[in-house]
Scaffold this motif. Structure first.
Motif, mmCIF file in Angstrom:
data_model
loop_
_atom_site.group_PDB
_atom_site.id
_atom_site.type_symbol
_atom_site.label_atom_id
_atom_site.label_comp_id
_atom_site.label_asym_id
_atom_site.label_seq_id
_atom_site.Cartn_x
_atom_site.Cartn_y
_atom_site.Cartn_z
ATOM 1 N N THR A 26 23.689 12.183 10.166
ATOM 2 C CA THR A 26 24.044 13.075 9.055
ATOM 3 C C THR A 26 24.948 12.345 8.031
ATOM 4 O OG1 THR A 26 26.010 13.902 9.748
ATOM 5 C CG2 THR A 26 24.030 15.105 10.704
ATOM 6 N N ASP A 27 24.823 12.891 6.733
ATOM 7 C CA ASP A 27 25.598 12.246 5.761
ATOM 8 C C ASP A 27 27.359 12.064 6.262
ATOM 9 O OD1 ASP A 27 23.019 12.263 4.621
ATOM 10 O OD2 ASP A 27 23.933 13.127 2.764
ATOM 11 N N ASP A 28 27.759 13.169 6.544
ATOM 12 C CA ASP A 28 29.242 13.520 7.004
ATOM 13 C C ASP A 28 29.229 12.351 8.288
ATOM 14 O OD1 ASP A 28 29.922 15.507 5.348
ATOM 15 O OD2 ASP A 28 29.536 16.927 6.835
ATOM 16 N N GLU A 29 28.499 12.060 9.059
ATOM 17 C CA GLU A 29 28.819 11.132 10.161
ATOM 18 C C GLU A 29 28.789 9.707 9.326
ATOM 19 O OE1 GLU A 29 26.345 13.036 14.315
ATOM 20 O OE2 GLU A 29 25.391 11.267 13.126
ATOM 21 N N ILE A 30 27.925 9.300 8.437
ATOM 22 C CA ILE A 30 27.898 8.179 7.768
ATOM 23 C C ILE A 30 29.242 7.998 7.057
ATOM 24 C CG2 ILE A 30 26.765 6.666 6.047
ATOM 25 C CD1 ILE A 30 24.046 7.769 7.195
ATOM 26 N N PHE A 31 29.553 8.935 6.318
ATOM 27 C CA PHE A 31 30.889 8.801 5.285
ATOM 28 C C PHE A 31 32.042 8.679 6.442
ATOM 29 C CE2 PHE A 31 34.156 10.059 2.621
ATOM 30 C CZ PHE A 31 34.191 9.163 1.737
ATOM 31 N N ASP A 32 32.221 9.604 7.159
ATOM 32 C CA ASP A 32 33.338 9.595 8.025
ATOM 33 C C ASP A 32 33.467 8.476 8.990
ATOM 34 O OD1 ASP A 32 33.902 12.093 6.908
ATOM 35 O OD2 ASP A 32 33.264 13.230 8.472
ATOM 36 N N SER A 33 32.334 7.705 9.302
ATOM 37 C CA SER A 33 32.552 6.541 10.205
ATOM 38 C C SER A 33 32.585 5.293 9.420
ATOM 39 C CB SER A 33 31.412 6.695 11.166
ATOM 40 O OG SER A 33 31.391 7.700 12.025
ATOM 41 N N ALA A 34 31.607 5.122 8.257
ATOM 42 C CA ALA A 34 31.509 3.954 7.732
ATOM 43 C C ALA A 34 32.526 3.541 6.530
ATOM 44 C CB ALA A 34 30.149 3.748 7.321
ATOM 45 N N TYR A 35 32.759 4.770 5.804
ATOM 46 C CA TYR A 35 33.539 4.642 4.546
ATOM 47 C C TYR A 35 34.983 4.776 4.618
ATOM 48 C CZ TYR A 35 28.839 3.231 3.006
ATOM 49 O OH TYR A 35 27.582 2.657 2.951
ATOM 50 N N ARG A 36 35.084 6.380 5.034
ATOM 51 C CA ARG A 36 36.512 7.054 4.976
ATOM 52 C C ARG A 36 37.651 6.223 5.465
ATOM 53 N NH1 ARG A 36 37.845 12.300 3.945
ATOM 54 N NH2 ARG A 36 35.521 12.936 4.363
ATOM 55 N N PRO A 37 37.296 5.661 6.698
ATOM 56 C CA PRO A 37 38.339 4.807 7.450
ATOM 57 C C PRO A 37 38.811 3.810 6.574
ATOM 58 C CG PRO A 37 36.865 5.385 9.157
ATOM 59 C CD PRO A 37 36.148 5.612 7.758
ATOM 60 N N VAL A 38 38.292 2.869 6.112
ATOM 61 C CA VAL A 38 38.347 1.744 5.087
ATOM 62 C C VAL A 38 39.105 2.338 3.875
ATOM 63 C CG1 VAL A 38 36.153 1.477 4.180
ATOM 64 C CG2 VAL A 38 37.852 -0.566 4.417
ATOM 65 N N LEU A 39 38.518 3.338 3.401
ATOM 66 C CA LEU A 39 39.152 3.868 1.924
ATOM 67 C C LEU A 39 40.473 4.570 2.258
ATOM 68 C CD1 LEU A 39 35.970 5.896 0.774
ATOM 69 C CD2 LEU A 39 37.034 3.956 -0.419
#
Length: 278
Positions: free
Chosen positions: A115-128
């Motif tokens: 899902t889009d949420d899985e991708i964003f919350d795992s790949a992008y949100r932590p580093v942001l």
């Protein structure tokens, strides 16, 4: 040829292509084995006729370069017919990180995201969050993220000029090699990966080649410019959290989307990509 666990990815991709996409020119695997400690994986392949595009590029005419891009784009079109419900290799494993996950995330592979949420919350949100980006801006980045669900299609993943083999005399495509990064990626990434990061002057050939190929496939890729612009903004803010350019890019992207798929003229994109743009 010495390889690590990446070789199993490449072997699986080769087997898949030989079975389902036999028109795509790739070397054939003769045999493979691991050393006694199972630390290294070895593969013997047939030789591809011709030279790498990196060697041939300056000797090719513009017509030959254009035709080569058209031919490679045709093979990419064939690969895109194969879809998945998640990000993964053809063998079902997690993908080797191919610039998809921003630096600083601390992982070398993607996950089997669906899902889009899985991708964003795992790949992008932590580093942001680690970079200190404000929560409101992170939410804006999430809201502007190009869709991934329903968009996972098979892609080579590393079409730099050294992986394209051509006839030194005619410039015709003779092979596409190094499939260790191949797998199912969101379609916007197929385009963004070609246009992302401007190499230094010593890699100008690669820049010219990828730009040409990207322009050939651009209209075939849903959310192509949307994805590239979004990805640039994310990386800009990760590299420099206070970047006014990154914030302006997000604002511009929000204006362009307007609730629909982004359609941005290439002239606007080039202005947007320019380091002098404010």
């Amino acid at each position: 040829m010495r390889q690590t666990d990446l070789q199993s990815y490449e072997t699986a991709s080769h087997n898949f292509i030989e079975k389902y996409c036999p028109s795509i020119p790739i070397p054939y695997i003769i045999e493979e084995w691991t050393d006694s400690d199972r630390e290294y994986h070895f593969t013997q392949m047939t030789t591809i006729y011709g030279v790498s595009l990196s060697r041939a590029w300056t000797n090719l005419s513009q017509t030959q370069k254009q035709q080569l891009a058209i031919d490679v784009a045709g093979h990419l079109r064939t690969l895109r017919k194969f879809k998945s419900d998640r990000m993964q290799s053809v063998s079902g494993k997690s993908l080797k990180n191919n610039w998809f996950i921003p630096r600083g995330h601390g992982t070398r592979t993607t996950r089997l995201w669906k899902t889009d949420d899985e991708i964003f919350d795992s790949a992008y949100r932590p580093v942001l969050e680690y970079k200190g980006i404000f929560a409101r801006r992170i939410q804006l980045i999430r809201d502007l993220m190009p869709p991934c669900v329903g968009q996972f299609a098979f892609y080579h993943g590393d079409l730099y000029h050294g992986n394209i083999m051509v006839s030194a005399r005619t410039g015709q495509l003779t092979g596409i090699i190094d499939w260790e990064f191949a797998g199912y990626y969101p379609l916007w990434f197929h385009y963004a990966r070609l246009r992302f990061h401007v190499p230094n002057k010593s890699q100008i050939v690669d820049t010219e080649w990828k730009s040409l190929l990207a322009e050939v496939i651009r209209d075939e890729i849903p959310y192509a410019t949307h994805g590239l612009v979004w990805w640039h903004a994310v990386w800009e803010l990760i590299d420099n959290p206070k970047s006014q350019k990154g914030r302006d890019w997000l604002d511009l992207l929000a204006d362009w989307i307007g609730g629909y798929e982004i359609v941005m003229p290439i002239e606007e994109y080039e202005r947007y990509r320019s380091k002098d743009w404010v």
